[in-house]
Design a protein around this motif. Sequence first.
Motif, mmCIF file in Angstrom:
data_model
loop_
_atom_site.group_PDB
_atom_site.id
_atom_site.type_symbol
_atom_site.label_atom_id
_atom_site.label_comp_id
_atom_site.label_asym_id
_atom_site.label_seq_id
_atom_site.Cartn_x
_atom_site.Cartn_y
_atom_site.Cartn_z
ATOM 1 N N UNK A 1 0.871 -1.258 -0.029
ATOM 2 C CA UNK A 1 0.116 0.031 0.055
ATOM 3 C C UNK A 1 0.835 1.304 -0.150
ATOM 4 N N UNK A 2 1.205 1.812 -1.317
ATOM 5 C CA UNK A 2 2.088 2.923 -1.297
ATOM 6 C C UNK A 2 1.969 4.092 -0.507
ATOM 7 N N UNK A 3 0.541 4.528 -0.545
ATOM 8 C CA UNK A 3 0.275 5.736 0.276
ATOM 9 C C UNK A 3 0.637 5.511 1.866
ATOM 10 N N UNK A 4 0.379 4.218 2.434
ATOM 11 C CA UNK A 4 0.657 3.887 3.518
ATOM 12 C C UNK A 4 2.230 3.960 3.783
ATOM 13 N N UNK B 1 6.363 10.153 8.655
ATOM 14 C CA UNK B 1 6.248 10.335 10.129
ATOM 15 C C UNK B 1 7.422 9.901 10.769
ATOM 16 N N UNK B 2 8.039 8.933 10.217
ATOM 17 C CA UNK B 2 9.595 8.617 10.823
ATOM 18 C C UNK B 2 10.554 9.795 10.609
ATOM 19 N N UNK B 3 10.631 10.420 9.548
ATOM 20 C CA UNK B 3 11.440 11.682 9.541
ATOM 21 C C UNK B 3 10.885 12.583 10.166
ATOM 22 N N UNK B 4 9.692 12.880 10.567
ATOM 23 C CA UNK B 4 9.024 14.072 11.471
ATOM 24 C C UNK B 4 9.769 13.590 12.568
ATOM 25 N N UNK B 5 9.708 12.473 13.322
ATOM 26 C CA UNK B 5 9.881 12.268 14.550
ATOM 27 C C UNK B 5 11.442 12.701 14.999
ATOM 28 N N UNK B 6 12.285 12.911 14.013
ATOM 29 C CA UNK B 6 13.646 13.334 14.407
ATOM 30 C C UNK B 6 13.682 14.794 15.309
ATOM 31 N N UNK B 7 12.694 15.340 14.785
ATOM 32 C CA UNK B 7 12.650 16.694 15.528
ATOM 33 C C UNK B 7 11.453 17.139 16.403
ATOM 34 N N UNK B 8 10.508 16.115 16.769
ATOM 35 C CA UNK B 8 9.437 16.093 17.347
ATOM 36 C C UNK B 8 9.369 15.835 18.860
ATOM 37 N N UNK B 9 8.736 16.464 19.696
ATOM 38 C CA UNK B 9 8.311 15.749 20.987
ATOM 39 C C UNK B 9 7.283 14.577 20.791
ATOM 40 N N UNK B 10 7.118 13.963 21.835
ATOM 41 C CA UNK B 10 6.026 12.734 21.773
ATOM 42 C C UNK B 10 4.840 13.427 21.414
ATOM 43 N N UNK C 1 -3.004 12.517 12.595
ATOM 44 C CA UNK C 1 -3.562 13.093 11.256
ATOM 45 C C UNK C 1 -3.032 12.313 10.272
ATOM 46 N N UNK C 2 -2.073 11.542 10.023
ATOM 47 C CA UNK C 2 -1.837 10.630 8.870
ATOM 48 C C UNK C 2 -2.578 9.393 9.071
ATOM 49 N N UNK C 3 -2.840 9.042 10.001
ATOM 50 C CA UNK C 3 -4.026 7.929 10.132
ATOM 51 C C UNK C 3 -5.428 8.259 9.622
ATOM 52 N N UNK C 4 -5.726 9.266 10.052
ATOM 53 C CA UNK C 4 -7.190 9.798 9.570
ATOM 54 C C UNK C 4 -6.927 9.694 7.985
ATOM 55 N N UNK C 5 -6.211 10.408 7.499
ATOM 56 C CA UNK C 5 -6.122 10.469 6.126
ATOM 57 C C UNK C 5 -5.931 8.903 5.320
ATOM 58 N N UNK C 6 -4.957 7.912 5.967
ATOM 59 C CA UNK C 6 -5.048 6.754 5.356
ATOM 60 C C UNK C 6 -6.142 5.876 5.624
ATOM 61 N N UNK C 7 -7.134 6.147 6.573
ATOM 62 C CA UNK C 7 -8.282 5.673 7.136
ATOM 63 C C UNK C 7 -9.190 5.665 5.933
ATOM 64 N N UNK C 8 -9.024 6.871 4.942
ATOM 65 C CA UNK C 8 -9.915 7.126 3.730
ATOM 66 C C UNK C 8 -9.192 6.429 2.475
ATOM 67 N N UNK C 9 -8.272 5.713 2.563
ATOM 68 C CA UNK C 9 -7.593 5.242 1.517
ATOM 69 C C UNK C 9 -8.302 3.920 0.889
ATOM 70 N N UNK C 10 -8.293 3.761 -0.480
ATOM 71 C CA UNK C 10 -8.630 2.230 -1.034
ATOM 72 C C UNK C 10 -7.928 1.100 -0.277
#
Length: 263
Positions: free
Chosen positions: A206-209, A216-225, A234-243
Amino acid sequence: MSYESIVYECADGIARITLNRPDRLNSFTASMHGELRDALAKVEADKSVRVLLITGAGRGFCAGQDLSDRAVAPGSAPVDLGESIETNYRPLVLGLRALPLPVVCAVNGVAAGAGANIALACDLVIAAKSASFIQAFCKIGLIPDSGGTYFLPRLVGSARALGLSLLGDKLPAEQAAQWGLIWQCVDDDQLSTVTDKLLSQLAQAPTRGLAAIKEALQMSAGNTLVAQLDVERDLQRTLGNSDDYREGVAAFSAKRPPKFTGS
Ligand code: T3D
């Protein structure tokens, strides 16, 4: 655009870029960078592409900047390396990281200087046992570029990042895998088989996933928990709408293999 320094192929959802200056260990010239930018734009524009491979022709993967591509000698006019990085290496690293699909790097031989760090900018790095990684920059008075100072401490910790960068020693592929610098090291005669299997698996995934996992893994480098939990929501919400999510769940319930379209 026709290519002289790279080979670009695309079939069955798999795009392949081969760095193709084997007599110079596939080192980067300005024109090779231009061709790479063009090929990456093609990959991004072609919605049938679901995974990208980068590899090298001949006995090396890439020896970094071609040191003979321009005049650098005592007494010659200074070269603006900042300009070279701004025009060539920075867009290449950011382009690979931003591609909304997995990028596999098959390191077929020595990866030195920017060649090593371009490999590390890819998502999954597989190397042949005879390959090696060399932060060669210190030998010519430079710093690890192409993301080296970002990737190295994150992948192997600061002690090893400093050792590799200050000494410029050859790190054999097997040790690179043991240290967690790369995903996998395989016997030389297995590199193309293992790579092809991986590419085929990723091209049917599933390419979009997968793109969202990468993001998400790239963003984690500079993010707090807390910030990262927001990213995941937010990403899971978007993916929940995917075919593909619907297909994955349907296939699980029906006890059949899923048929993902990448959408
Ligand atoms: O400059 C900017 O724009 C800023 C950005 C910089 C980014 C960078 O990447 S800086 C670092 C540049 N790279 C290096 O310093 C590595 C130089 N190469 C090596 O140290 C060695 O070649 C290797 C350790 C990678 C491999 O050694 P070996 O013994 O297996 O091969 P070799 O005999 O040294 O190389 C084979 C041929 O490729 C040889 O040519 P020849 O003698 O057969 O005509 C060699 O000169 C050529 N070659 C290898 N690397 C480069 C190169 N030619 C031009 N540029 C190279 N980087």
